[in-house]
Design an enzyme around this catalytic site. Sequence first.
Site, PDB file in Angstrom:
ATOM      1  N   GLU B  44      -6.073   4.913  21.403  1.00 12.38           N
ATOM      2  CA  GLU B  44      -5.091   4.249  20.533  1.00 12.38           C
ATOM      3  C   GLU B  44      -3.729   4.876  20.772  1.00 12.38           C
ATOM      4  OE1 GLU B  44      -4.827   1.741  18.130  1.00 12.38           O
ATOM      5  OE2 GLU B  44      -2.744   2.460  18.081  1.00 12.38           O
ATOM      6  N   SER B  58      -2.774 -11.017   5.752  1.00 12.12           N
ATOM      7  CA  SER B  58      -3.079 -11.536   4.411  1.00 12.12           C
ATOM      8  C   SER B  58      -4.359 -10.957   3.812  1.00 12.12           C
ATOM      9  CB  SER B  58      -3.202 -13.060   4.451  1.00 12.12           C
ATOM     10  OG  SER B  58      -2.078 -13.639   5.068  1.00 12.12           O
ATOM     11  N   HIS B  62     -11.224 -15.836   5.546  1.00 14.67           N
ATOM     12  CA  HIS B  62     -11.144 -17.293   5.481  1.00 14.67           C
ATOM     13  C   HIS B  62     -12.536 -17.905   5.523  1.00 14.67           C
ATOM     14  CE1 HIS B  62      -6.792 -17.447   6.010  1.00 14.67           C
ATOM     15  NE2 HIS B  62      -6.929 -16.424   6.840  1.00 14.67           N
ATOM     16  N   LYS B 262      -1.083 -21.237   8.840  1.00 16.81           N
ATOM     17  CA  LYS B 262      -1.629 -21.788   7.601  1.00 16.81           C
ATOM     18  C   LYS B 262      -0.595 -21.863   6.494  1.00 16.81           C
ATOM     19  CE  LYS B 262      -6.180 -20.033   8.816  1.00 16.81           C
ATOM     20  NZ  LYS B 262      -5.779 -19.126   9.903  1.00 16.81           N
ATOM     21  N   CYS B 414       1.010   6.055 -10.325  1.00 22.21           N
ATOM     22  CA  CYS B 414       0.941   4.593 -10.450  1.00 22.21           C
ATOM     23  C   CYS B 414      -0.474   4.100 -10.193  1.00 22.21           C
ATOM     24  CB  CYS B 414       1.909   3.931  -9.481  1.00 22.21           C
ATOM     25  SG  CYS B 414       3.614   4.431  -9.705  1.00 22.21           S
ATOM     26  N   CYS B 449       5.935   2.625  -7.956  1.00 23.13           N
ATOM     27  CA  CYS B 449       7.081   3.486  -7.640  1.00 23.13           C
ATOM     28  C   CYS B 449       7.165   3.765  -6.147  1.00 23.13           C
ATOM     29  CB  CYS B 449       7.070   4.774  -8.456  1.00 23.13           C
ATOM     30  SG  CYS B 449       6.249   6.183  -7.689  1.00 23.13           S
ATOM     31  N   CYS B 454       5.147  10.828  -5.981  1.00 25.37           N
ATOM     32  CA  CYS B 454       4.041  11.574  -5.396  1.00 25.37           C
ATOM     33  C   CYS B 454       4.301  12.020  -3.971  1.00 25.37           C
ATOM     34  CB  CYS B 454       2.732  10.788  -5.485  1.00 25.37           C
ATOM     35  SG  CYS B 454       2.678   9.309  -4.473  1.00 25.37           S
TER      36      CYS B 454
END
Lengths: 500, 491
Positions: B44, B58, B62, B262, B414, B449, B454
């Site tokens: 990688e 997203s 699907h 889409k 949070c 936040c 943090c």
Amino acid sequence: MEKYDIVVIGGGPAGLAAAISAKRSGIDSVLILERDRELGGILNQCIHNGFGLHTFQEELTGPEYAHRFIRQVMELGIEYRLDTMVMDISREKLVMAMNRKDGLFDIQAKAVILAMGCRERARGALNIPGFRPAGIYSAGTAQKLVNVEGCMPGREVVILGSGDIGLIMARRMTLEGARVQAVAELMPYSGGLKRNIVQCLEDYGIPLKLSHTVIDIRGRERLEGVTLAEVDGRGRPVPGTEEFYSCDTLLLSVGLIPENELSGKMGVEMNPVTSGPRVNESLETNIGGVFACGNVLHVHDLVDFVSEEAGAAGRNAAAYVKEYAENSVTGSAKDSVKDGTKASTRDNWKDGTKAGTRDNWKDSVAGSAEDSVTGSVEDSVGDSTKDNRRDGTKAGTSENATGRADHQRGREIRLQPAEGVRYTVPERINVSRMDEKLSVRFRVGNVYKNCYVSTYFDRERVSRRKRQVVAPGEMEEVILTREQLLQYPDLETISIKVEA
Amino acid sequence: MIYESSMAYESNMTYDIIIIGAGVSGAAIARALSRYQANICVIEKEEDVCYGTSKANSAIVHAGYDAVPGSLKARLNVRGSRMMGRLAEELDIPFRRNGSLVVCRDKEEFPELQKLYERGVANGVEELRILGREETLAMEPNVTDDVFAALYAPTAGIVCPFELNIALAENACENGVEFRFNEEVKDIVRSGQCYELHTGRGTVRTKYVINAAGVYADVIHNMVSRRKLHITPRRGDYCLLDRAAGSHVGRTIFALPGKLGKGILVTPTIHGNLLIGPTAMEVEDREGTNTTREGLDQVLEKAGLNVKDIPVRQVITSFAGLRAHEDGGDFIIGEPEDAEGFMDCAGIESPGIASCPAIGEMAAQIVRDKMGLREKSDFVSTRKGILKPDALTREERNALIREIPAYGNIVCRCEMITEGEIIDAIRRPLGAKSLDGIKRRTRAGMGRCQGGFCSPRVMEILARECGMNLQDVTKSGGRSQIIMGMNKDML
């Protein structure tokens, strides 16, 4: 299960002053819960001076100011727990908290004082387009890195937003060796205090670019530059005004938001303008025995007034607890009652310097008409979500609470922000419960010059005060007296307006 | 096994299989192959898994009605969606079939909706239904009042794209797959029965190469094949809203698909936020993940066409991802005719997340058959996720804190993430090395936040756990240092 009369959520300036005041009002069983490693809250990273002018008539740094209160907490033997996060508060005031030592634990309180402070608005809230590299910080995060950790977030700096923390950080970064190229402000006026613009920007030759914003962020790993552009009256970039600034750091000082997640979860009603609880003259929320003060209630400019407001919340919570005790003795388990009796022992929760000397920057009542509630500024920078963490505000609720014998029970007067005024704290007044003087704090929605701040009792203008300038960046105040209100037994609504 | 970048390569080392890319496809293939006896390595170019397209999409599983029947996209989507439930259980990751609605606002477009329905049926999508206006609004009251009809797909779901990718990689790692990070493949040369991969760090030999390089998959492919591929990055801008807005819709709300994709959807995320986007903008820059004003404006505007009253003031962050769109328009999985021992997994755009379990399965089967791989006896199909204290009972949680006090220390206010979870994220296989790595594994810094409170604390923990200086802590590897020196050292 542990039980305390009063549990204070947060050990920053508001929580400290509230706890001290509650203790001095005769309640021994007070506990402060603080999520950070030490008391003092955000003051600990505010190492510049300018704190305490109103409270102590001295210019202190943030840690010094905090220390004055921490010392009193120690002297008074008020209990506190650090590194302790409050996870939940029930309507019945059962506080669930957690820390490393005790794990999850419950505390039953008779009264709760919310003093959690606020957080900074982040880049996302502004939806600034561009890449998302390292090198973009909210001003307070940078302040912590520089002032507490001793680390420089970067060398070449642009600041977006002229909130006070941003201004303070422009100076700090300069002093620590960075080059601050510009402060851009979306609005045509600064969201910060005038004195900070002079002392933090002008003294260092840092340009303040009003009506400008960041429209693009470049750099994939570390920030490489930002594009500033002028904006039109609706905050939209004007084509052709783009200017690229090569920089490795972008600080955001674009507003503060009260941290009311706990309050909301427990059912406290919120004011959408302040993002803080709706409170009455006692700074009590819709839930009886739950009080709020400081930046969790509404964002202040000056810490002195946070302390003052919190002092009132502490006294009122103490009064509530005493009544609670009385009522439990007589067996009537009432919730939010509080009439006649009030803490007769009001007093010097701020050592030496008594607050009694409230001065004249706070008008008393006044008024006539104009409208123009322009700048509702909701999404713009600055305003209601004021930058603050360091100085203070004209706050302060009431002074003396002695002789509370009046028997006007129950009736509430509504306070209404009108032309030019965005909100008021408090929003309701029960005359029978109010102190002799009540300070009503508010912010205006725009810059107004040569105007009047007027107060109306229903339709009658009862006072107005001439002002050369009022601005969203500086909290305003009107003082109401009990005596005056008692003269209007049928009064329903008090409105505050900015008038030409 | 994790390869440390400072280690020297063993010079005679030849891998059986090298997978280029640790995105969700590469990780799914690695995990599927890790059940076989083989010496496998994932290379990688970034510092962590889930760094490219896999981290910015997203996150939708699907249902499978979009793709043309018979296409690889259609087949792998439907198969992948069916596999996802079990995979999520095995890998201990969140997945929920929240269902989806494709909203048709115009009677004239209704035939398009019907076509979509028919496609879905042809692709084998189960339980598809067309709903009328009333039924749609009863199901999702915040869908626009203009809705004429909607295609309802109960099998559609949502996942956490980070956890899916990370969990696949961790599981592969635990089953013996080696991961090399910060190593970019610059060239591939055929050498006898093997391939030589020239990377920024030296040369690696392998018998088999799998190309799962996302928006770079054409570049990698074109190193070995004369039958060229061409990928166009299609940028999609998104806005993420606060959890307070997360229940604005319960199902994923799509527009009718357009030419480039889409359209703009509105969906709850698996963690309870509301996500809107993406746009579709063809770009040149394969690293061009910058949002634009026009893009973000378009997201806000178009999302409002199908869903009313979106509380756009609650946007907490915006981001952009790049879809790896290949000219042919379909997934490409298989060996090019002129490059034996080299397999593409290219053109993996939407529905890539949904398809990844099936992509892994298919790719692994091809390689197994080619290489005659045999199954291991000790393959472990399950992986334990980062312990989430808020899923425990109070007694369990207190017992945990007594044993490991760091679980009593909230670092991210949070999202209520404890120090214990952050340490777990750092110490586990393929652990986090940067703030973003911790964010993607634990959600610390992902809340309203956005790390304001943090991040200094997380930096401290990272530095302590990894034995590095604060100055070496990065946002996301490379040159993304958070701090640039100490006070006054420039004076």
